[in-house]
Scaffold this motif. Structure first.
Motif, PDB file in Angstrom:
ATOM      1  N   LEU A 234       0.815  -1.215   0.000  1.00 50.12           N
ATOM      2  CA  LEU A 234       0.000   0.000   0.000  1.00 50.12           C
ATOM      3  C   LEU A 234       0.852   1.270   0.000  1.00 50.12           C
ATOM      4  O   LEU A 234       0.527   2.247  -0.709  1.00 50.12           O
ATOM      5  CB  LEU A 234      -0.936  -0.009   1.215  1.00 50.12           C
ATOM      6  N   TYR A 235       1.933   1.288   0.764  1.00 52.46           N
ATOM      7  CA  TYR A 235       2.752   2.500   0.884  1.00 52.46           C
ATOM      8  C   TYR A 235       3.302   2.969  -0.466  1.00 52.46           C
ATOM      9  O   TYR A 235       3.124   4.133  -0.853  1.00 52.46           O
ATOM     10  CB  TYR A 235       3.869   2.268   1.895  1.00 52.46           C
ATOM     11  N   PRO A 236       3.973   2.105  -1.241  1.00 56.98           N
ATOM     12  CA  PRO A 236       4.487   2.596  -2.537  1.00 56.98           C
ATOM     13  C   PRO A 236       3.374   2.971  -3.515  1.00 56.98           C
ATOM     14  O   PRO A 236       3.544   3.887  -4.321  1.00 56.98           O
ATOM     15  CB  PRO A 236       5.320   1.418  -3.060  1.00 56.98           C
ATOM     16  N   ILE A 237       2.239   2.265  -3.454  1.00 55.07           N
ATOM     17  CA  ILE A 237       1.128   2.609  -4.353  1.00 55.07           C
ATOM     18  C   ILE A 237       0.644   4.024  -4.068  1.00 55.07           C
ATOM     19  O   ILE A 237       0.486   4.844  -4.981  1.00 55.07           O
ATOM     20  CB  ILE A 237      -0.019   1.592  -4.187  1.00 55.07           C
ATOM     21  N   VAL A 238       0.401   4.306  -2.797  1.00 56.11           N
ATOM     22  CA  VAL A 238      -0.112   5.628  -2.418  1.00 56.11           C
ATOM     23  C   VAL A 238       0.916   6.709  -2.746  1.00 56.11           C
ATOM     24  O   VAL A 238       0.568   7.776  -3.292  1.00 56.11           O
ATOM     25  CB  VAL A 238      -0.477   5.658  -0.930  1.00 56.11           C
ATOM     26  N   PHE A 260     -10.458  10.556  -2.831  1.00 57.61           N
ATOM     27  CA  PHE A 260     -11.376   9.464  -3.149  1.00 57.61           C
ATOM     28  C   PHE A 260     -10.895   8.691  -4.371  1.00 57.61           C
ATOM     29  O   PHE A 260     -10.871   7.452  -4.372  1.00 57.61           O
ATOM     30  CB  PHE A 260     -12.780  10.015  -3.400  1.00 57.61           C
ATOM     31  N   ILE A 261     -10.476   9.403  -5.413  1.00 55.55           N
ATOM     32  CA  ILE A 261      -9.968   8.738  -6.613  1.00 55.55           C
ATOM     33  C   ILE A 261      -8.716   7.932  -6.286  1.00 55.55           C
ATOM     34  O   ILE A 261      -8.545   6.787  -6.728  1.00 55.55           O
ATOM     35  CB  ILE A 261      -9.674   9.777  -7.707  1.00 55.55           C
ATOM     36  N   GLY A 262      -7.847   8.514  -5.475  1.00 56.85           N
ATOM     37  CA  GLY A 262      -6.639   7.806  -5.074  1.00 56.85           C
ATOM     38  C   GLY A 262      -6.941   6.535  -4.300  1.00 56.85           C
ATOM     39  O   GLY A 262      -6.272   5.516  -4.475  1.00 56.85           O
ATOM     40  N   ASN A 263      -7.968   6.585  -3.454  1.00 55.62           N
ATOM     41  CA  ASN A 263      -8.341   5.404  -2.683  1.00 55.62           C
ATOM     42  C   ASN A 263      -8.864   4.290  -3.578  1.00 55.62           C
ATOM     43  O   ASN A 263      -8.602   3.097  -3.339  1.00 55.62           O
ATOM     44  CB  ASN A 263      -9.395   5.762  -1.636  1.00 55.62           C
ATOM     45  N   ILE A 264      -9.626   4.670  -4.609  1.00 52.56           N
ATOM     46  CA  ILE A 264     -10.128   3.658  -5.540  1.00 52.56           C
ATOM     47  C   ILE A 264      -8.960   2.917  -6.194  1.00 52.56           C
ATOM     48  O   ILE A 264      -8.933   1.681  -6.258  1.00 52.56           O
ATOM     49  CB  ILE A 264     -11.021   4.317  -6.617  1.00 52.56           C
ATOM     50  N   VAL A 265      -7.994   3.681  -6.684  1.00 53.13           N
ATOM     51  CA  VAL A 265      -6.834   3.072  -7.337  1.00 53.13           C
ATOM     52  C   VAL A 265      -6.025   2.243  -6.342  1.00 53.13           C
ATOM     53  O   VAL A 265      -5.595   1.120  -6.649  1.00 53.13           O
ATOM     54  CB  VAL A 265      -5.955   4.169  -7.970  1.00 53.13           C
ATOM     55  N   GLY A 271      -5.358  -5.019  -3.858  1.00 55.84           N
ATOM     56  CA  GLY A 271      -5.996  -6.326  -3.983  1.00 55.84           C
ATOM     57  C   GLY A 271      -5.320  -7.213  -5.004  1.00 55.84           C
ATOM     58  O   GLY A 271      -5.349  -8.442  -4.898  1.00 55.84           O
ATOM     59  N   PHE A 272      -4.689  -6.616  -6.007  1.00 51.95           N
ATOM     60  CA  PHE A 272      -3.971  -7.389  -7.020  1.00 51.95           C
ATOM     61  C   PHE A 272      -2.572  -7.797  -6.548  1.00 51.95           C
ATOM     62  O   PHE A 272      -2.111  -8.914  -6.802  1.00 51.95           O
ATOM     63  CB  PHE A 272      -3.870  -6.555  -8.300  1.00 51.95           C
TER      64      PHE A 272
END
Length: 319
Positions: A234-238, A260-265, A271-272
């Motif tokens: 999660l950390y690198p994605i965010v 909100f858009i960032g949370n969707i991504v 999850g992947f």
């Protein structure tokens, strides 16, 4: 033929529900882990999923074994390897197993928080009447609150003698409400003269979980380890989303909308990626019996902490 190519044709799943003696749960978990290793090399095998008991609603173990074709599934059911495994498990079990073959939808059996597997043995000569009754109850349950899907499978000659219905609901409460409803009870009573045997078993917690592939025996994984791996992805994605997309392209949006858009991504990518990284840390999530578990716990945690520190340094230094 590769597994990916095999899935191109319609696959099938063997759904097994079995009741294990409480005092033999650990023995059964080990037995199932060994069986999982054996089936990996069987022709046509695609994947296996396990759901341990989740009392009070689900008291059984549920095992889903997916094969590329009906012929492959039949070969496994009739194999000497499987028969030998079953003989070894017999002292651990209570009552009979429910074993059913279900034609998969695209991508296999769809997940749901809770499912009911209902098997019915129909009296000879009553098949046409039973199919007409099944259409009636299918129409009634289509209006049930929380229903997410319904599958109905006829008997498979030489494999299973029962008709099988699989109901998928969004919550245990909604499933139980339908099972206990006066309308369903009336319909079940209506079918009684047509059937020889009828029973339902429930599988809760759904068929898709981020860490299911690294817990083949259905054992519960330590929450703190799962949290560490989720954070690892999660950390690198965010961070990278914020640097590469959020700040350059979404800065004109309100903070609430951008977040909100960032949370969707983030949720989608997490999850992947979490199942991918979980497979690579399987040795840490579930240490092998012959290894020093405490040493493995510290080693895995140390490796992840080192990766944390490396990411923080790289992001601080180069972004």
């Amino acid at each position: 033929m590769s597994k990916a190519a095999s899935v191109a044709s319609r696959s099938v799943s063997i759904v097994t529900q079995t009741c294990v003696r409480p005092e033999r749960a650990d023995d059964f978990a080990r037995w199932q882990s060994e069986t999982s290793s054996l089936i990996q090399s069987f022709p046509g095998f695609i994947e296996q999923r396990l759901l341990p008991p989740a009392p009070p609603l689900q008291v059984d173990w549920v095992i889903l074994q997916r094969f590329a074709s009906l012929a492959d599934a039949r070969r496994w059911l009739g194999s000497a390897e499987r028969q030998k495994r079953i003989e070894g498990a017999a002292p651990m079990l209570v009552g009979r197993d429910d074993v059913h073959i279900v034609q998969d939808e695209t991508g296999g059996i769809k997940p749901a928080p809770v499912s009911a597997v209902i098997s019915t043995r129909v009296l000879p000569g009553k098949e046409a009447e039973y199919r007409a009754w099944e259409r009636k109850i299918a129409a009634a349950q289509s209006k049930a609150r929380g229903l997410q899907g319904y599958r109905f499978e006829p008997p498979v000659p030489g494999v299973q003698e029962d008709y099988v219905a699989i109901l998928r609901f969004d919550t245990e409460a909604n499933l139980q409400a339908w099972l206990d409803s006066p309308e369903r009870k009336r319909l079940v009573d209506e079918a009684a003269p047509l059937t020889e045997e009828f029973h339902a078993r429930i599988a809760s917690a759904g068929f898709e979980q981020w860490f299911r592939d690294v817990a083949p025996a259905g054992a519960k994984l330590p929450v703190w380890k799962m949290d560490m791996l989720v954070l690892l992805m999660l950390y690198p994605i965010v961070f990278l989303w914020s640097v590469w997309i959020g700040l350059p392209y979404l800065s004109n949006l309100s903070f609430a909308a951008s977040l909100f858009i960032g949370n969707i991504v983030s949720v989608g990518l997490t999850g992947f990626l979490v199942p991918w990284v979980a497979n690579r840390f399987g040795w840490w999530l579930q240490p092998a019996a012959h290894r020093n578990a405490l040493a493995v716990h510290f080693l895995g945690a140390g490796v992840i902490m080192a990766i944390y520190a490396t990411m923080i340094f790289v992001f601080w230094r180069f972004f």
